[in-house]
Design a protein around this motif. Structure first.
Motif, PDB file in Angstrom:
ATOM      1  N   VAL A  92       0.587   4.224  -6.689  1.00  0.00           N
ATOM      2  CA  VAL A  92       0.306   2.711  -7.033  1.00  0.00           C
ATOM      3  C   VAL A  92      -0.380   2.194  -5.992  1.00  0.00           C
ATOM      4  CG1 VAL A  92       0.983   0.614  -7.870  1.00  0.00           C
ATOM      5  CG2 VAL A  92       2.357   2.587  -8.483  1.00  0.00           C
ATOM      6  N   VAL A  93      -0.112   2.217  -4.794  1.00  0.00           N
ATOM      7  CA  VAL A  93      -0.643   1.485  -3.561  1.00  0.00           C
ATOM      8  C   VAL A  93      -1.203   2.483  -2.532  1.00  0.00           C
ATOM      9  CG1 VAL A  93       0.876  -0.654  -4.142  1.00  0.00           C
ATOM     10  CG2 VAL A  93       1.590   1.119  -2.215  1.00  0.00           C
ATOM     11  N   ASP A 140     -12.189  -1.951  -9.598  1.00  0.00           N
ATOM     12  CA  ASP A 140     -11.166  -0.870  -9.977  1.00  0.00           C
ATOM     13  C   ASP A 140      -9.572  -1.000  -9.343  1.00  0.00           C
ATOM     14  OD1 ASP A 140     -10.441   2.092 -10.397  1.00  0.00           O
ATOM     15  OD2 ASP A 140     -10.102   2.227  -8.200  1.00  0.00           O
ATOM     16  N   ARG A 141      -9.492  -1.603  -8.130  1.00  0.00           N
ATOM     17  CA  ARG A 141      -8.317  -2.025  -7.520  1.00  0.00           C
ATOM     18  C   ARG A 141      -7.415  -2.963  -8.292  1.00  0.00           C
ATOM     19  NH1 ARG A 141     -10.530   1.739  -5.603  1.00  0.00           N
ATOM     20  NH2 ARG A 141     -10.154   2.622  -3.477  1.00  0.00           N
ATOM     21  N   LEU A 142      -8.073  -4.181  -8.872  1.00  0.00           N
ATOM     22  CA  LEU A 142      -7.595  -5.167  -9.512  1.00  0.00           C
ATOM     23  C   LEU A 142      -7.188  -4.362 -10.839  1.00  0.00           C
ATOM     24  CD1 LEU A 142      -9.845  -8.049  -8.773  1.00  0.00           C
ATOM     25  CD2 LEU A 142      -7.524  -7.810  -8.069  1.00  0.00           C
ATOM     26  N   ARG A 143      -7.852  -3.741 -11.532  1.00  0.00           N
ATOM     27  CA  ARG A 143      -7.561  -3.068 -12.679  1.00  0.00           C
ATOM     28  C   ARG A 143      -6.589  -2.327 -12.681  1.00  0.00           C
ATOM     29  NH1 ARG A 143      -7.851   1.674 -14.548  1.00  0.00           N
ATOM     30  NH2 ARG A 143      -9.512   2.290 -12.770  1.00  0.00           N
ATOM     31  N   ARG A 144      -6.286  -1.343 -11.757  1.00  0.00           N
ATOM     32  CA  ARG A 144      -5.009  -0.578 -11.584  1.00  0.00           C
ATOM     33  C   ARG A 144      -3.804  -1.339 -11.014  1.00  0.00           C
ATOM     34  NH1 ARG A 144      -7.401   3.409  -6.938  1.00  0.00           N
ATOM     35  NH2 ARG A 144      -5.161   3.208  -6.616  1.00  0.00           N
ATOM     36  N   LEU A 145      -4.076  -2.444 -10.358  1.00  0.00           N
ATOM     37  CA  LEU A 145      -2.715  -3.344  -9.924  1.00  0.00           C
ATOM     38  C   LEU A 145      -2.331  -4.029 -11.396  1.00  0.00           C
ATOM     39  CD1 LEU A 145      -3.965  -4.310  -6.615  1.00  0.00           C
ATOM     40  CD2 LEU A 145      -1.807  -3.291  -7.126  1.00  0.00           C
ATOM     41  N   VAL A 146      -3.112  -4.273 -12.190  1.00  0.00           N
ATOM     42  CA  VAL A 146      -2.864  -4.915 -13.406  1.00  0.00           C
ATOM     43  C   VAL A 146      -2.183  -4.067 -14.278  1.00  0.00           C
ATOM     44  CG1 VAL A 146      -3.549  -6.151 -15.565  1.00  0.00           C
ATOM     45  CG2 VAL A 146      -4.473  -6.697 -13.510  1.00  0.00           C
TER      46      VAL A 146
END
Length: 167
Positions: free
Chosen positions: A20-21, A56-62
């Protein structure tokens, strides 16, 4: 471009968390969320990150449930990104990373950022303590053992038995 390796199904919580991170930008996006950034332009301005990378990072974190995307303006549609309970639970991880960096990478002038604990009114740093006794957990007095979620199909493998032998 090669496909990203997934650790999502590994029998290891560290590997699953890295799924995830586990890139350079994601922890920094989360850091900015802890510092109070909520809007795309705030993240982008603070991090100087490419817009497509941030998207991309914001989408993945959501998608992972660490951030919630909330509409704050309809014309044109604009969103803010808020830490969820799951996202806020990563704070100790980032605080521990900061403490390690302060100890081993800060210059002679000291840490670049301090953490202020509002509850007691002091600056402090992260400590990993045992949830049962409250004492610090250190590498030399802590061992890893198989937990209840370790896959049964792997428990009898010699390499697994060797790595996680009871002490």
């Amino acid at each position: 471009m090669s496909a990203r390796t997934s650790f999502a199904n590994w029998p290891c919580s560290i590997a699953r968390t890295l799924d995830v991170v586990g890139d350079a930008w994601t922890p920094l996006v989360l850091r900015e969320a802890f510092y109070g950034s909520r809007r795309f332009d705030e993240f982008q301005g603070e991090l100087r990150i490419a817009r497509n990378t941030l998207t991309d990072r914001l989408r993945r974190l959501v998608e992972a449930g660490l951030l919630e995307k909330r509409l704050y303006e309809t014309e044109p549609p604009r969103y803010e990104y808020l830490l969820t309970e799951q996202g806020r639970d990563l704070f100790p991880v980032l605080a521990a990373m900061a403490h390690w960096g302060d100890r081993w990478l800060a210059g002679p002038e000291g840490p670049p950022i301090t953490l202020h604990h509002k509850a007691c009114g002091h600056d402090g740093h992260a400590e990993v303590v045992c949830s049962a006794c409250g004492e610090p957990m250190r590498a030399d007095d802590t061992v890893a053992r198989l937990g209840p979620g370790y896959p049964d199909r792997l428990k009898s493998r010699p390499d697994v038995l060797r790595r996680f032998a009871p002490e």
